[in-house]
Each structure stands twice: as C-alpha cells, then as structure tokens.
Motif scaffolding. Sequence first.
Motif, PDB file in Angstrom:
ATOM      1  N   UNK A 128      -0.121  60.217 -55.102  1.00 34.25           N
ATOM      2  CA  UNK A 128       1.395  61.346 -55.772  1.00 34.25           C
ATOM      3  C   UNK A 128       1.603  62.466 -54.902  1.00 34.25           C
ATOM      4  N   UNK A 129       0.146  62.888 -54.439  1.00 31.51           N
ATOM      5  CA  UNK A 129       0.637  64.174 -53.967  1.00 31.51           C
ATOM      6  C   UNK A 129       1.106  64.392 -52.336  1.00 31.51           C
ATOM      7  N   UNK A 130       0.875  62.833 -51.572  1.00 28.98           N
ATOM      8  CA  UNK A 130       1.345  63.187 -50.363  1.00 28.98           C
ATOM      9  C   UNK A 130       2.710  62.727 -50.223  1.00 28.98           C
ATOM     10  N   UNK A 131       3.607  62.601 -51.337  1.00 30.54           N
ATOM     11  CA  UNK A 131       5.218  62.207 -51.385  1.00 30.54           C
ATOM     12  C   UNK A 131       5.483  63.509 -51.548  1.00 30.54           C
ATOM     13  N   UNK A 132       6.465  63.817 -50.541  1.00 29.41           N
ATOM     14  CA  UNK A 132       7.666  64.705 -50.822  1.00 29.41           C
ATOM     15  C   UNK A 132       8.548  64.320 -51.476  1.00 29.41           C
ATOM     16  N   UNK A 133       9.129  62.955 -51.325  1.00 28.33           N
ATOM     17  CA  UNK A 133       9.980  62.677 -52.177  1.00 28.33           C
ATOM     18  C   UNK A 133      10.231  61.485 -51.888  1.00 28.33           C
ATOM     19  N   UNK A 134      10.125  60.639 -53.576  1.00 24.55           N
ATOM     20  CA  UNK A 134      10.459  59.414 -53.814  1.00 24.55           C
ATOM     21  C   UNK A 134      11.888  58.797 -55.085  1.00 24.55           C
ATOM     22  N   UNK A 135      11.916  57.924 -54.615  1.00 29.00           N
ATOM     23  CA  UNK A 135      13.772  57.905 -55.402  1.00 29.00           C
ATOM     24  C   UNK A 135      13.988  56.214 -55.647  1.00 29.00           C
ATOM     25  N   UNK A 136      14.340  56.232 -56.310  1.00 25.13           N
ATOM     26  CA  UNK A 136      14.871  54.711 -56.917  1.00 25.13           C
ATOM     27  C   UNK A 136      16.216  55.084 -56.715  1.00 25.13           C
ATOM     28  N   UNK A 137      16.486  54.149 -55.163  1.00 22.31           N
ATOM     29  CA  UNK A 137      18.163  54.018 -54.528  1.00 22.31           C
ATOM     30  C   UNK A 137      19.028  52.938 -56.020  1.00 22.31           C
ATOM     31  N   UNK A 138      20.649  53.807 -55.747  1.00 24.30           N
ATOM     32  CA  UNK A 138      21.455  52.687 -56.309  1.00 24.30           C
ATOM     33  C   UNK A 138      21.565  51.426 -55.675  1.00 24.30           C
ATOM     34  N   UNK A 139      21.043  50.200 -55.414  1.00 22.92           N
ATOM     35  CA  UNK A 139      20.516  49.427 -55.149  1.00 22.92           C
ATOM     36  C   UNK A 139      18.617  48.850 -55.336  1.00 22.92           C
ATOM     37  N   UNK A 140      18.799  49.638 -56.154  1.00 25.30           N
ATOM     38  CA  UNK A 140      16.991  48.912 -56.485  1.00 25.30           C
ATOM     39  C   UNK A 140      16.071  48.904 -55.986  1.00 25.30           C
ATOM     40  N   UNK A 141      16.428  49.952 -54.619  1.00 23.19           N
ATOM     41  CA  UNK A 141      15.207  49.905 -53.921  1.00 23.19           C
ATOM     42  C   UNK A 141      14.927  50.935 -53.871  1.00 23.19           C
ATOM     43  N   UNK A 142      13.181  50.657 -54.077  1.00 18.36           N
ATOM     44  CA  UNK A 142      12.865  52.321 -53.729  1.00 18.36           C
ATOM     45  C   UNK A 142      11.791  52.819 -52.634  1.00 18.36           C
TER      46      UNK A 142
END
Length: 245
Positions: A128-142
């Motif tokens: 997780x520490x390697x991630x700048x940004x992770x999001x769950x989009x409005x279409x359900x895509x990660x």
Amino acid sequence: MLHFLANYIWTPIAVFAAGYVIIRFMGKKAVAEMTGFELLAVLVVGTTISEPVVTKKLGSAIYFSAAIALLYLAFSYLNLNNRIKKWIDPRPTVLVRGGDIDKTGLKKAKMTVEELNAQLRSKGVANVSDVELAALEQIGKFTVIPKSDKRPLQPSDRQLSPPPTFIPIPLVVDGSILDYNLRYLGKDRQWLMEQLAGKNISADNLNTVTLAVYNEYGAVQVDNEDQTDHSSGTYNYKPGHTDNQ
C-alpha cells in the motif's frame, strides 16, 4: 398448430430480437462498465422484455422496454450537463492517498482491508505504501496510481523512442491450428510444424499445446501442459492460504 407456433416459436424469437434491438439502441456503454442507473436500466429491460414468455403480452412488453430505453438515453444526455451531473452521477471514492489507507473511503465503499489488498494485487501492487492514489470509480472500476518512484520506468524517462507495440499472433489454441492467422502471415502448416519440431512438438502431441504465438522476433513461442512446481519456498506464498486449504 398455429397456437403452438405462436407461443413456443414466434414469441421467444420475437422477445430475443426485440431485446437485442433495444440493447443495441441503448448503446455499448449500457452493457460495458455500468453505473448504478445503467445497471438498473439493463435489469429492468431484461425483466420487461422477457415477460411475454410467461404472459404472452408481447406488445406491452416491447412498449415498456422501449420506454425504459428512452428514459435511459434521456438520463445519459442529462449526465453530459456539468451542472446536473454532480447531482446524479456518483463521485470516485478515494481508498488510498499518499501511501495511507483512507478508512473513511473504505467505509463509504463498504470494502474491507483484505478486499483492498486483493484489488491492489490485481493491479500488480504488493505494498500500500507504494500507492499515491487508489480509488473506486463511479463505474465500479478500481484504479491505482503508483508513486512516481514506484511506477515502471518509461522509455520517455530516458529519452528513448521504442518501436511500435507488436501484438503476438496466435497460431495454435488448445491444440487447434489457426489456419487463417497462418495465411495472414503468409505461412503454412509445414512451416509451423517445423518451428514446433524444434520444441519437441509434433503432430502426435500437438494437443498438449495450450497456446503458440508468432512473436515480434519472427519466432514461435509455445505454452504447453508442462508446469513448473511453484508450491514451495517463501516467494510462493499464497494470500489467504491456511493449513486446511
């Protein structure tokens, strides 16, 4: 006889044809990565258009399905208006920011830490520490954006201009030779078998070939039923693995 043809042959064909036309009318986006409204529209259309199979009311089913399709299209056009979109279109939910897990985002997305890690692994991210940004989009895509020092090195970072990407061309799939791809390459089966012979594959054991492709170097690359043992060693840990699995 006519009653049988109408109920058991004509009605299923008409339902399928009408459903296909309506889904095509709604567009590709309605059957691809869907928002909540798009999923609802497809489910309602599917339920409505299949009603004549039971009730025999084909006309009303087509009418209501078409009405739902028109409502979906109207909603889609409203969604193009920025002033309206913010009220009807859900926003992406941030789950990781700057290497830190956003617990508020996880709670909003109803996602556990284990599910978050599973999604990161599906994107090839181990920490997780390697991630700048992770999001769950409005279409359900990660979606995941790695930190700048963790992302793969790009040719542009070294001022390089690589050749165009080559897409490997399948020649054998599950033991079956794809003659149309051989013709596309200007090759024949004799050439293919000569290439496979160098890998100890003949016509007798061609069925062991899961996939054979023509690569960018003009060679045939093969994946067959031979498997390497990956069951031991600390580098072969299986997420979620327990003694009783």
